[in-house]
Design a protein around this motif. Sequence first.
Motif, PDB file in Angstrom:
ATOM      1  N   MET A  99       0.826  -1.201   0.000  1.00 15.92           N
ATOM      2  CA  MET A  99       0.000   0.000   0.000  1.00 15.92           C
ATOM      3  C   MET A  99       0.859   1.249   0.000  1.00 15.92           C
ATOM      4  SD  MET A  99      -3.280   0.920   2.315  1.00 15.92           S
ATOM      5  CE  MET A  99      -4.575   1.918   1.611  1.00 15.92           C
ATOM      6  N   PHE A 101       0.528   5.456   0.406  1.00 15.40           N
ATOM      7  CA  PHE A 101      -0.395   6.449   0.955  1.00 15.40           C
ATOM      8  C   PHE A 101      -0.184   7.823   0.319  1.00 15.40           C
ATOM      9  CE2 PHE A 101       0.215   3.177   4.079  1.00 15.40           C
ATOM     10  CZ  PHE A 101      -1.022   2.985   4.654  1.00 15.40           C
ATOM     11  N   SER A 103       0.074  10.611   1.865  1.00 14.37           N
ATOM     12  CA  SER A 103       1.059  11.377   2.621  1.00 14.37           C
ATOM     13  C   SER A 103       2.319  10.557   2.912  1.00 14.37           C
ATOM     14  CB  SER A 103       0.435  11.874   3.910  1.00 14.37           C
ATOM     15  OG  SER A 103      -0.233  10.806   4.556  1.00 14.37           O
ATOM     16  N   GLU A 105       3.875   8.504   4.475  1.00 14.22           N
ATOM     17  CA  GLU A 105       3.979   7.754   5.732  1.00 14.22           C
ATOM     18  C   GLU A 105       5.255   6.936   5.808  1.00 14.22           C
ATOM     19  OE1 GLU A 105       2.295   8.663   8.089  1.00 14.22           O
ATOM     20  OE2 GLU A 105       0.456   9.474   7.220  1.00 14.22           O
ATOM     21  N   LEU A 106       6.358   7.488   5.317  1.00 15.88           N
ATOM     22  CA  LEU A 106       7.646   6.854   5.589  1.00 15.88           C
ATOM     23  C   LEU A 106       7.904   6.979   7.084  1.00 15.88           C
ATOM     24  CD1 LEU A 106       9.923   8.002   2.651  1.00 15.88           C
ATOM     25  CD2 LEU A 106       8.793   5.807   2.972  1.00 15.88           C
TER      26      LEU A 106
END
Lengths: 261, 219
Positions: A99, A101, A103, A105-106
């Motif tokens: 998945m 995202f 934003s 989301e690292l």
Amino acid sequence: MGAAADPRTVRAKSGGATVVRYLEVVKRYGGFTALAGVTLEVHAGEVVCLIGPSGSGKSTLLRCTNGLETIDGGEIEFEGERLARDERTLRTMRQRMGMVFQSFELFPHLTAQQNVAEGPRTVQRVGNAEADRRATAMLAKVGLADKAASYPSALSGGQQQRVAIARALAMEPDVMLFDEPTSALDPETIGEVLSVMKALADEGMTMVVVTHEMSFARRVGDWVAVFDAGRLVEQGPPDQIFDAPRTERTRDFLGHLGWAG
Amino acid sequence: MTLDWSVVWEHREALAAGTATTFLLTIATMAIAVPGGIAVALLRMYGAVPLRALAAGYVELFRNLPLILVVYWAFYVVPILTGVGLSALATGLAALALNVTAYNAETFRAGINSIRRGQVEAALALGMSRGQALRRIVVPQALRRILPVLASTWVSLFKDTSLVSVIAVTELAYVSMQVRAQTFRVLEMLTAMAALYWLLGYPQAKLVDWMQRRFRVTE
């Protein structure tokens, strides 16, 4: 003459096995119905693009696919199995779905390399050497081999999103879920992310892409699903959706975006 | 008024021993209160309902009691209630740890709450369990974020250890007061005590500032 004879409506890759099947999926938030019975199939090797106005339910459907949201009705099948409700089985299914995202989301406390190696290391327990080997290979694949030691804060938005794609790919998933992957990006970095996605599609990766990039949906998508107010108002190959939409709602939506149709 | 600073030098060994005990108390308290604070915060946030209530009750009890009262209570009342008498040092450590654990639990809870939901979702999407997401993704980030708060707790604690002098733990404050009582050099000993606390505390505060810059995570 039947619709199937029209080349614009033929589903090119429908011969592949069904990877994800949504059957009358319903999702409610309190009194708000986000999904009002959506039925859709994703076949192996297909790029299915979900389009439609904000709040129409396309991201919700994507998030239901890997159980980040639970559904209130209908069914979702992944590779022939009903999506699990119990955490343990759900986790093994999620490992086969990558998945990405909006934003990114690292994980900000880990380097690019560590971000990509984290899944194989912690979840698949492949060992440090193999996790690192995969991370190196995946970063190279998205064109960021030279950024392996960088922290996310030192990367541009486009680079962060490519690392996020590499992170998902390192799990060697059967399907990739993209939730508006370019919506948070500066215009000049959108292209680099889209071209990585295009390369993935060309390799035959099965992809479900929620997007506002109509040119991507048209050029790369094999199948386009148009959402409005929690319903699928139309689905078909890009030629049909963009050149000969069959519903008023699709024409309206594309018209607002400046598509002449 | 004549000042006689030689009294400080004469008692240097006792003062050094008291300083060592002060450091020992601070380090031991934090060694208990950091993992303890994380455990209480996690219980309060993710535990079964009775455990949540227990954790919340513990935090609210010890956050709202004067530390000196907890010290007295642990020293005089607990042995009567339980029949178990600990040494003054162990009792002082227990009282400090109970107090600081409660503060740290709230600090950790705020830190964990400050990590946005998307981080957990990204971890879950990789197939991690909730426990793995907490351990690998949320807690490490929360720890870095709350380092400044933990640091000021540390500096406060270093000074607050002086409260256990009331139960005759021979740390820096107790030793200074003892020397004062024996020699009647009140001004000299209180000044020396102030200088020692400040000279020891200031570099710690600076070290913590440096750690904060060093381990900062930017997004």
